[in-house]
Enzyme design. Sequence first.
Site, PDB file in Angstrom:
ATOM      1  N   SER A  14       0.862  -1.183   0.000  1.00 48.72           N
ATOM      2  CA  SER A  14       0.000   0.000   0.000  1.00 48.72           C
ATOM      3  C   SER A  14       0.892   1.225   0.000  1.00 48.72           C
ATOM      4  O   SER A  14       2.060   1.161   0.440  1.00 48.72           O
ATOM      5  CB  SER A  14      -0.873   0.001   1.264  1.00 48.72           C
ATOM      6  OG  SER A  14      -1.494   1.256   1.469  1.00 48.72           O
ATOM      7  N   TYR A  29      -1.551  -0.833  10.436  1.00 52.76           N
ATOM      8  CA  TYR A  29      -1.605  -1.158   9.008  1.00 52.76           C
ATOM      9  C   TYR A  29      -0.362  -0.660   8.289  1.00 52.76           C
ATOM     10  O   TYR A  29       0.283  -1.402   7.533  1.00 52.76           O
ATOM     11  CB  TYR A  29      -2.860  -0.541   8.395  1.00 52.76           C
ATOM     12  CG  TYR A  29      -3.075  -0.892   6.944  1.00 52.76           C
ATOM     13  CD1 TYR A  29      -3.569  -2.139   6.581  1.00 52.76           C
ATOM     14  CD2 TYR A  29      -2.808   0.037   5.940  1.00 52.76           C
ATOM     15  CE1 TYR A  29      -3.776  -2.462   5.242  1.00 52.76           C
ATOM     16  CE2 TYR A  29      -3.010  -0.275   4.609  1.00 52.76           C
ATOM     17  CZ  TYR A  29      -3.495  -1.525   4.263  1.00 52.76           C
ATOM     18  OH  TYR A  29      -3.696  -1.837   2.934  1.00 52.76           O
TER      19      TYR A  29
END
Length: 270
Positions: free
Chosen positions: A134, A147
Amino acid sequence: MSDQRVVIVTGGGTGIGAATARLLRAEGHRVVVSGRRAEPLESLARETGALAHVADTADPEGVRSLVAAAVSAYGRLDGLVLNAGVGRGGSVGEVTLEDWELVMRTNLTGPFLLLREALPHLLAARGAVVAVASVSALRNGVGNAAYATSKAALLQLCRSLAVDYGRLGLRANTVCPSWVRTDMADRRMARFAEEEGLAGGLDEAYGEVTRLTPAGRPGEPAEVAAAVGWLLSPAAGYVNGAVLTVDGGVTALDPGTAAFDLRMEPRTGA
């Protein structure tokens, strides 16, 4: 790798994983899609001819069964797409230990276990690995400690593979998408729309979160899948340890200039 490759795609039932499986099958490759929910995997298998295998890749036994299923069905393993992931919000002071451990187990320990199990087969095939990380691996946002940390670590896990096994023919690269219209992102956008009272629902929410993205929109799963497919292919044979942003240009933007909203015009004359 031969023209017809055997690839495991984790988190393969929906979103980027499903789009990648569709692309690889359309190109004639053999694909094993895995995940924890049988229904989306079986639906994709009926649609594409992929092999569905229910497994929790954060569990060592699940990983063993997944690799064994691929090798038993097709006799080899050429590639991995490390796509399974979860997100839990919270700053360092807010995120619970349970949420932290869930994110790390799913996003980092699971790929590590799968790589360890698959490594002999990948080395025999001189194969390739692509991790779906990401832009959070490269840039951070508010309340994103678990995350972002997991995705940054996943990026470095792939670079470790490239450095340690590149001379043996293994390639490992990472794609870093920004907002992509997937089921997981839709759920986050639905919450955002509700929290902010956005009458336009998902579309308005995506519009808000991509307002500063040069492309002016979220990505589509097929666009990330195309990048993954290229990195798996012989066309990317000298690409190893790379990080490919598939983000509409958002990581190229200097946020300090966003307030000016400049429109550059070409110079004319001498």
